[in-house]
Design an enzyme around this catalytic site. Structure first.
Site, short mmCIF file in Angstrom:
data_model
loop_
_atom_site.label_atom_id
_atom_site.label_comp_id
_atom_site.label_asym_id
_atom_site.label_seq_id
_atom_site.Cartn_x
_atom_site.Cartn_y
_atom_site.Cartn_z
N ASP A 1 -0.65 -0.19 22.12
CA ASP A 1 -1.18 0.29 23.41
C ASP A 1 -2.45 1.12 23.22
OD1 ASP A 1 -0.01 2.55 22.23
OD2 ASP A 1 1.15 3.14 24.00
N GLU A 2 -2.70 1.56 21.96
CA GLU A 2 -3.86 2.44 21.75
C GLU A 2 -5.19 1.73 22.02
OE1 GLU A 2 -3.56 5.16 18.47
OE2 GLU A 2 -1.39 4.96 18.40
N LEU B 1 4.34 11.46 13.42
CA LEU B 1 4.90 12.70 13.97
C LEU B 1 6.40 12.89 13.71
CD1 LEU B 1 4.36 15.29 15.67
CD2 LEU B 1 5.13 13.97 17.66
N ALA C 1 -1.20 -3.88 8.43
CA ALA C 1 -2.32 -3.09 8.96
C ALA C 1 -2.37 -1.74 8.28
CB ALA C 1 -2.14 -2.87 10.47
N GLU C 2 -3.53 -1.13 8.35
CA GLU C 2 -3.63 0.31 8.17
C GLU C 2 -3.28 0.87 9.54
OE1 GLU C 2 -4.20 2.18 5.53
OE2 GLU C 2 -4.36 0.43 4.20
N SER C 3 -2.32 1.81 9.60
CA SER C 3 -1.76 2.13 10.91
C SER C 3 -1.87 3.59 11.33
CB SER C 3 -0.27 1.73 10.91
OG SER C 3 0.46 2.57 10.03
N THR D 1 0.88 -1.17 0.00
CA THR D 1 0.00 0.00 0.00
C THR D 1 0.91 1.22 0.00
OG1 THR D 1 -0.02 0.27 2.40
CG2 THR D 1 -1.64 -1.28 1.45
N ARG E 1 -6.74 16.90 16.74
CA ARG E 1 -7.32 15.66 16.19
C ARG E 1 -8.57 15.33 17.01
NH1 ARG E 1 -3.35 10.63 16.85
NH2 ARG E 1 -2.55 11.24 14.82
N LYS F 1 -7.95 -2.33 15.79
CA LYS F 1 -6.90 -3.16 16.39
C LYS F 1 -7.45 -3.92 17.60
CE LYS F 1 -3.03 -3.30 15.38
NZ LYS F 1 -2.31 -4.16 14.41
P1 NAD Z 1 3.03 0.79 8.42
O1 NAD Z 1 1.79 1.52 8.02
O2 NAD Z 1 4.35 1.47 8.27
O3 NAD Z 1 3.14 -0.59 7.63
C1 NAD Z 1 2.04 -1.41 7.38
C2 NAD Z 1 2.44 -2.38 6.28
O4 NAD Z 1 1.32 -3.27 6.05
C3 NAD Z 1 2.74 -1.70 4.93
O5 NAD Z 1 3.92 -2.25 4.39
C4 NAD Z 1 1.53 -2.06 4.07
O6 NAD Z 1 1.85 -2.15 2.69
C5 NAD Z 1 1.13 -3.39 4.65
N1 NAD Z 1 -0.28 -3.71 4.42
C6 NAD Z 1 -1.36 -2.90 4.58
N2 NAD Z 1 -2.47 -3.55 4.24
C7 NAD Z 1 -2.11 -4.80 3.88
C8 NAD Z 1 -2.84 -5.95 3.45
N3 NAD Z 1 -4.17 -5.93 3.31
N4 NAD Z 1 -2.15 -7.08 3.16
C9 NAD Z 1 -0.79 -7.11 3.28
N5 NAD Z 1 -0.06 -6.05 3.68
C10 NAD Z 1 -0.72 -4.91 3.97
O7 NAD Z 1 2.78 0.35 9.92
P2 NAD Z 1 3.80 0.16 11.13
O8 NAD Z 1 3.94 1.44 11.84
O9 NAD Z 1 4.99 -0.55 10.62
O10 NAD Z 1 2.95 -0.81 12.05
C11 NAD Z 1 3.03 -2.23 11.91
C12 NAD Z 1 2.13 -2.88 12.93
O11 NAD Z 1 2.53 -2.49 14.24
C13 NAD Z 1 0.67 -2.46 12.79
O12 NAD Z 1 -0.12 -3.59 13.01
C14 NAD Z 1 0.46 -1.43 13.91
O13 NAD Z 1 -0.86 -1.46 14.36
C15 NAD Z 1 1.43 -1.95 14.94
N6 NAD Z 1 1.99 -0.92 15.85
C16 NAD Z 1 2.57 0.21 15.34
C17 NAD Z 1 3.13 1.13 16.22
C18 NAD Z 1 3.82 2.38 15.70
O14 NAD Z 1 4.22 3.23 16.49
N7 NAD Z 1 4.02 2.53 14.40
C19 NAD Z 1 3.10 0.91 17.59
C20 NAD Z 1 2.51 -0.26 18.07
C21 NAD Z 1 1.96 -1.17 17.19
P1 TYD Z 2 1.28 9.74 15.39
O1 TYD Z 2 2.72 9.68 15.01
O2 TYD Z 2 0.25 9.90 14.33
O3 TYD Z 2 1.00 8.45 16.30
P2 TYD Z 2 -0.33 8.08 17.18
O4 TYD Z 2 -1.44 8.97 16.82
O5 TYD Z 2 -0.56 6.66 16.77
O6 TYD Z 2 0.11 8.22 18.61
O7 TYD Z 2 1.10 10.94 16.40
C1 TYD Z 2 1.85 11.02 17.61
C2 TYD Z 2 1.33 12.21 18.38
O8 TYD Z 2 1.66 13.41 17.65
C3 TYD Z 2 -0.18 12.23 18.52
O9 TYD Z 2 -0.51 12.76 19.81
C4 TYD Z 2 -0.64 13.18 17.45
C5 TYD Z 2 0.49 14.17 17.33
N1 TYD Z 2 0.71 14.76 15.99
C6 TYD Z 2 0.82 16.14 15.85
O10 TYD Z 2 0.74 16.90 16.83
N2 TYD Z 2 1.05 16.65 14.58
C7 TYD Z 2 1.14 15.85 13.49
O11 TYD Z 2 1.32 16.38 12.35
C8 TYD Z 2 1.05 14.43 13.65
C9 TYD Z 2 1.15 13.50 12.48
C10 TYD Z 2 0.83 13.93 14.92
#
Ligand code: NAD
Ligand code: TYD
Length: 356
Positions: free
Chosen positions: A137-138, A201, A84-86, A37, A291, A165
């Site tokens: 954790d969300e 962020l 995931a959509e994240s 994606t 937000r 999630k």
């Molecule tokens: P990301 O958005 O960077 O990556 C998601 C990946 O999933 C992408 O490569 C995308 O192409 C793929 N994807 C999306 N839909 C798909 C589908 N239908 N089939 C196969 N692949 C698909 O996300 P991330 O930040 O790397 O997060 C990864 C996981 O960790 C997620 O499940 C998220 O909920 C979890 N997580 C993220 C954070 C964070 O801070 N980023 C923290 C805790 C948990």
């Molecule tokens: P984000 O990185 O989107 O992670 P999450 O919402 O999953 O915690 O955002 C981290 C924090 O930063 C969140 O409190 C929202 C805030 N934020 C901003 O203030 N400005 C921004 O442009 C973005 C993307 C996030």
């Protein structure tokens, strides 16, 4: 040789996990399934092109036939579901895809794994198999000024992202409770580090600041997140995959709570020093409309994973953020590639009106 099916392995944490596993283990093979994606990028895996322990497959976790074929063909020992959509902000403007990928996709993986690993007649699971759900954790909702999320904290998600999630987590638990499926769930706090898409962020602020663009801070900027360097998260998942008890949830976080405003100011000061550029300064900060449903504070109690699996974070925030800033400065071409096209439309839609 342990075979892993890693989904979402071209995204931020997934690609870091693939690198981590190949660096730390010689006896692993990784089947890396990603739909590519907007958030998935093969550039994140470019250095693995010649590593035959890594097999990339483009595909969707919702695809029944494909997942069935992969499980039959490669017979993985462990499935780690990152796909995931994240992004919370995207979930607010378009929640449906979050249900499709995060909920339906997870249920498809569980159901196909059950087909491949479960003997319904004997009511037994094949030995050595495990499913890891990478959650967040969300799902616990927001904290006040005091206390931490433990594994017993009731789920109370607020955004469409965290709701999807949490829903997936319930299905994972249901497969354990109903069929005895060997599963673990990890719930980690906010990650940062290389390959994070600049809608989140930290990479967004690094990109904007280095281009002297305004730095959007939602509301008063005093929301608190518990930031963890991505490699520490990868190590936690590795430990849970090998030693986590089936049916258990493990919270992952490093007691590194920071306000968003602190993070933004920290990036400004590091970037400005690093580039010797006084124009990268706090006057770039713009407090924009908050937000909707914005969770005020997240904070993880990581005691269970420390006690049971010996996990502690190894990278403190000063080191982690310095490494992250350096990585983005050294990979400007990566940022340029992932922010061309769709990103520009997204940025205008998300920030255009708010910044004017
Ligand atoms: P990301 O958005 O960077 O990556 C998601 C990946 O999933 C992408 O490569 C995308 O192409 C793929 N994807 C999306 N839909 C798909 C589908 N239908 N089939 C196969 N692949 C698909 O996300 P991330 O930040 O790397 O997060 C990864 C996981 O960790 C997620 O499940 C998220 O909920 C979890 N997580 C993220 C954070 C964070 O801070 N980023 C923290 C805790 C948990
Ligand atoms: P984000 O990185 O989107 O992670 P999450 O919402 O999953 O915690 O955002 C981290 C924090 O930063 C969140 O409190 C929202 C805030 N934020 C901003 O203030 N400005 C921004 O442009 C973005 C993307 C996030």
């Amino acid at each position: 040789m342990t075979t892993y099916l890693v989904t979402g392995g071209a995204g931020f944490i997934g690609s870091n996990f693939v690198h981590y596993m190949l660096r730390h283990h010689t006896d692993v093979r990784i089947i890396d399934l990603d739909a590519l994606t907007y958030a998935g990028n093969l550039e994140n895996l470019k250095d693995l092109e010649d590593d035959d322990r890594h097999v990339f497959v483009r595909g969707d976790i919702c695809d029944r036939a494909l997942i069935g074929d992969l499980l039959r063909g490669w017979d993985p020992d462990v499935i780690v579901n990152f796909a995931a959509e994240s992004h919370v902000d995207r979930s607010i403007t378009g929640p449906e895809i979050f249900v499709v990928t995060n909920v339906m996709g997870t249920v498809n993986l569980l159901q196909r794994a059950k087909d491949a690993w479960y003997d319904a007649g004997q009511k037994t699971w094949r030995k050595g198999k495990k499913y890891i759900q990478v959650s967040t954790d969300e799902v616990y909702g927001a904290l006040g000024a005091e206390g931490y999320f433990t594994e017993e904290t009731p789920l109370d998600p607020h955004s469409p992202y965290s709701s999807s999630k949490a829903s997936a987590d319930h299905f994972v638990k249901a497969f354990h409770d109903t069929y005895g499926m060997p599963v673990c769930i990890t719930r980690c706090s906010n990650n940062y580090g290389p390959y994070q898409f600049p809608e989140k962020l930290i990479p967004l602020i690094i990109r904007n600041a280095s281009e002297h663009m305004p730095l959007p801070v939602y509301g008063d900027g005093m929301q608190i997140r518990d930031w963890l360097y991505v490699e520490d998260h990868c190590r936690a998942i590795d430990l849970v995959a090998s030693g986590g008890r089936p049916g258990e949830v493990y919270n992952v976080g490093g007691h590194n709570e920071r306000s968003n405003l602190f993070i933004v100011k920290e990036i400004i000061s590091r970037l400005s020093a690093r580039l010797d550029d006084p124009a990268i300064c706090e006057s770039l900060i713009r407090h924009v409309e908050d937000r909707p449903g914005h969770d005020r504070r997240y904070g993880i109690d990581p005691e269970k994973i420390r006690k049971e699996l010996g996990w502690i974070p190894e990278t403190n925030f000063g080191t982690g953020i310095a490494k992250t800033v350096d990585w983005y400065l050294a990979h400007r071409d990566w940022t340029d590639h992932v922010t061309s096209g769709e990103y520009l439309r997204y940025y205008e839609e998300m920030y255009g009106e708010r910044m004017r």
